[in-house]
Design a protein around this motif. Sequence first.
Motif, PDB file in Angstrom:
ATOM      1  N   GLY A  29      36.551  38.865 137.850  1.00  0.00           N
ATOM      2  CA  GLY A  29      37.453  38.781 138.891  1.00  0.00           C
ATOM      3  C   GLY A  29      38.329  40.070 139.002  1.00  0.00           C
ATOM      4  N   ASN A  30      39.581  40.225 139.269  1.00  0.00           N
ATOM      5  CA  ASN A  30      40.255  41.411 139.354  1.00  0.00           C
ATOM      6  C   ASN A  30      40.570  42.034 137.852  1.00  0.00           C
ATOM      7  N   PHE A  31      40.331  41.537 137.077  1.00  0.00           N
ATOM      8  CA  PHE A  31      40.495  42.114 135.644  1.00  0.00           C
ATOM      9  C   PHE A  31      39.306  42.984 135.166  1.00  0.00           C
ATOM     10  N   ARG A  32      39.770  43.741 134.434  1.00  0.00           N
ATOM     11  CA  ARG A  32      38.689  44.605 133.646  1.00  0.00           C
ATOM     12  C   ARG A  32      39.150  44.619 132.099  1.00  0.00           C
ATOM     13  N   TYR A  33      38.072  44.154 131.131  1.00  0.00           N
ATOM     14  CA  TYR A  33      38.348  44.280 129.686  1.00  0.00           C
ATOM     15  C   TYR A  33      37.562  45.192 129.288  1.00  0.00           C
ATOM     16  N   LEU A  34      38.537  45.986 128.520  1.00  0.00           N
ATOM     17  CA  LEU A  34      37.900  47.235 128.095  1.00  0.00           C
ATOM     18  C   LEU A  34      38.157  47.478 126.517  1.00  0.00           C
ATOM     19  N   MET A  35      37.059  48.119 125.853  1.00  0.00           N
ATOM     20  CA  MET A  35      37.172  48.330 124.328  1.00  0.00           C
ATOM     21  C   MET A  35      36.969  49.849 124.251  1.00  0.00           C
ATOM     22  N   THR A  36      37.735  50.573 123.578  1.00  0.00           N
ATOM     23  CA  THR A  36      37.826  52.026 123.521  1.00  0.00           C
ATOM     24  C   THR A  36      37.665  52.505 121.934  1.00  0.00           C
ATOM     25  N   GLU A  37      37.238  53.617 121.927  1.00  0.00           N
ATOM     26  CA  GLU A  37      37.058  54.452 120.604  1.00  0.00           C
ATOM     27  C   GLU A  37      37.441  55.843 120.862  1.00  0.00           C
ATOM     28  N   CYS A  38      38.441  56.344 120.156  1.00  0.00           N
ATOM     29  CA  CYS A  38      38.700  57.687 120.399  1.00  0.00           C
ATOM     30  C   CYS A  38      38.024  58.481 119.161  1.00  0.00           C
ATOM     31  N   VAL A  39      37.507  59.669 119.404  1.00  0.00           N
ATOM     32  CA  VAL A  39      36.693  60.393 118.318  1.00  0.00           C
ATOM     33  C   VAL A  39      37.327  61.983 118.702  1.00  0.00           C
ATOM     34  N   GLY A  40      37.366  62.393 117.492  1.00  0.00           N
ATOM     35  CA  GLY A  40      37.891  63.658 117.391  1.00  0.00           C
ATOM     36  C   GLY A  40      39.401  63.908 116.604  1.00  0.00           C
ATOM     37  N   GLY A  41      39.735  65.234 116.531  1.00  0.00           N
ATOM     38  CA  GLY A  41      40.764  65.524 115.616  1.00  0.00           C
ATOM     39  C   GLY A  41      42.305  65.106 116.137  1.00  0.00           C
ATOM     40  N   ASP A  42      42.445  65.048 117.556  1.00  0.00           N
ATOM     41  CA  ASP A  42      43.877  64.625 118.337  1.00  0.00           C
ATOM     42  C   ASP A  42      43.918  63.427 118.861  1.00  0.00           C
ATOM     43  N   CYS A  43      43.270  62.445 118.112  1.00  0.00           N
ATOM     44  CA  CYS A  43      43.394  61.096 118.684  1.00  0.00           C
ATOM     45  C   CYS A  43      44.586  60.400 118.408  1.00  0.00           C
ATOM     46  N   PRO A  44      45.446  60.023 119.438  1.00  0.00           N
ATOM     47  CA  PRO A  44      46.616  59.157 118.792  1.00  0.00           C
ATOM     48  C   PRO A  44      46.510  57.827 118.132  1.00  0.00           C
ATOM     49  N   PHE A  45      45.308  57.303 118.139  1.00  0.00           N
ATOM     50  CA  PHE A  45      45.095  56.205 117.406  1.00  0.00           C
ATOM     51  C   PHE A  45      43.513  55.981 117.397  1.00  0.00           C
ATOM     52  N   HIS A  46      42.887  55.175 116.735  1.00  0.00           N
ATOM     53  CA  HIS A  46      41.307  55.277 116.542  1.00  0.00           C
ATOM     54  C   HIS A  46      40.559  54.387 117.565  1.00  0.00           C
ATOM     55  N   VAL A  91      40.549  63.257 126.324  1.00  0.00           N
ATOM     56  CA  VAL A  91      41.818  62.650 126.354  1.00  0.00           C
ATOM     57  C   VAL A  91      42.845  63.799 125.604  1.00  0.00           C
ATOM     58  N   ALA A  92      42.531  64.697 124.871  1.00  0.00           N
ATOM     59  CA  ALA A  92      43.241  65.770 124.264  1.00  0.00           C
ATOM     60  C   ALA A  92      42.269  66.815 123.618  1.00  0.00           C
ATOM     61  N   PRO A  93      42.876  67.964 123.297  1.00  0.00           N
ATOM     62  CA  PRO A  93      42.140  68.899 122.852  1.00  0.00           C
ATOM     63  C   PRO A  93      41.409  68.437 121.514  1.00  0.00           C
ATOM     64  N   ARG A  94      40.076  68.725 121.566  1.00  0.00           N
ATOM     65  CA  ARG A  94      39.044  68.221 120.711  1.00  0.00           C
ATOM     66  C   ARG A  94      39.065  66.743 120.537  1.00  0.00           C
ATOM     67  N   ALA A  95      39.301  65.901 121.456  1.00  0.00           N
ATOM     68  CA  ALA A  95      39.418  64.044 121.367  1.00  0.00           C
ATOM     69  C   ALA A  95      38.686  63.785 122.632  1.00  0.00           C
ATOM     70  N   TRP A  96      37.966  62.669 122.581  1.00  0.00           N
ATOM     71  CA  TRP A  96      37.606  61.787 123.472  1.00  0.00           C
ATOM     72  C   TRP A  96      37.241  60.618 123.340  1.00  0.00           C
ATOM     73  N   VAL A  97      37.525  59.713 124.262  1.00  0.00           N
ATOM     74  CA  VAL A  97      37.341  58.410 124.105  1.00  0.00           C
ATOM     75  C   VAL A  97      36.157  57.575 124.899  1.00  0.00           C
ATOM     76  N   SER A  98      35.315  57.017 124.203  1.00  0.00           N
ATOM     77  CA  SER A  98      34.162  56.301 124.471  1.00  0.00           C
ATOM     78  C   SER A  98      34.857  54.756 124.878  1.00  0.00           C
ATOM     79  N   GLN A  99      34.242  54.211 126.018  1.00  0.00           N
ATOM     80  CA  GLN A  99      34.827  53.030 126.497  1.00  0.00           C
ATOM     81  C   GLN A  99      33.543  52.118 126.953  1.00  0.00           C
ATOM     82  N   VAL A 100      33.762  50.786 126.679  1.00  0.00           N
ATOM     83  CA  VAL A 100      32.784  49.608 127.097  1.00  0.00           C
ATOM     84  C   VAL A 100      33.679  48.774 127.737  1.00  0.00           C
ATOM     85  N   TRP A 101      33.258  48.276 128.779  1.00  0.00           N
ATOM     86  CA  TRP A 101      34.032  47.296 129.516  1.00  0.00           C
ATOM     87  C   TRP A 101      33.142  46.277 130.262  1.00  0.00           C
ATOM     88  N   PHE A 102      33.785  45.140 130.707  1.00  0.00           N
ATOM     89  CA  PHE A 102      33.258  44.369 131.805  1.00  0.00           C
ATOM     90  C   PHE A 102      34.379  43.849 132.768  1.00  0.00           C
TER      91      PHE A 102
END
Length: 191
Positions: free
Chosen positions: A107-124, A93-104
């Motif tokens: 219907g038409n909805f995706r329920y997503l949990m995220t975690e950002c790892v790295g130095g340039d994460c706008p939030f954890h 998502v940014a230099p030195r940062a990536w987002v891990s995602q788990v979802w299910f």
Amino acid sequence: MNALNSRTALAACVLLLPMLASAAEPGDALCKADEEVVFNCFTGKKTASLCASPTEAALTALTYRYGASGTVENEFAATPENGRFFSGTVSPVAPRAWVSQVWFDRGNFRYLMTECVGGDCPFHAGLAVIKGEKIAMNASCKRPPGVRLPAFSRELVKFGSKPDDSMSSTSLLRIEAVDNLVYELYKSADK
């Protein structure tokens, strides 16, 4: 105190005791006593928990629960018997940062949990609901006093810097190469 008032007070205590005993603190995981917490996110009002039911051989269930103060409003369980599963991926998502995602998907909805790892994460970490190509809900995880920020359990999934470098420890969580609007999610969440 007369007998009537004494009985009334006793009845009130008997009725309130179960509610007090089951009262959950904000941010408490919604997992059951025999489950392990593999992700937990408190948004300030609601909590989302990903719970694993382990045995010595393998996970028998992976369950998502969402709600407030111990009241589950949304639940999704994946088991070998019901054929459901969760998906996971990782995206830069940014230099030195990536987002891990788990979802299910439901219907038409995706329920997503995220975690950002790295130095340039706008939030954890955060929660999101996606409908089609639009973000229906997006919130960052807050940290109540004494509660650590969420992280996906390394016993459940080991995320690398890309999907090919990631590995799930169960067939109930499948690694995929999917975007999930991650750039928009991490740009627009309520920080």
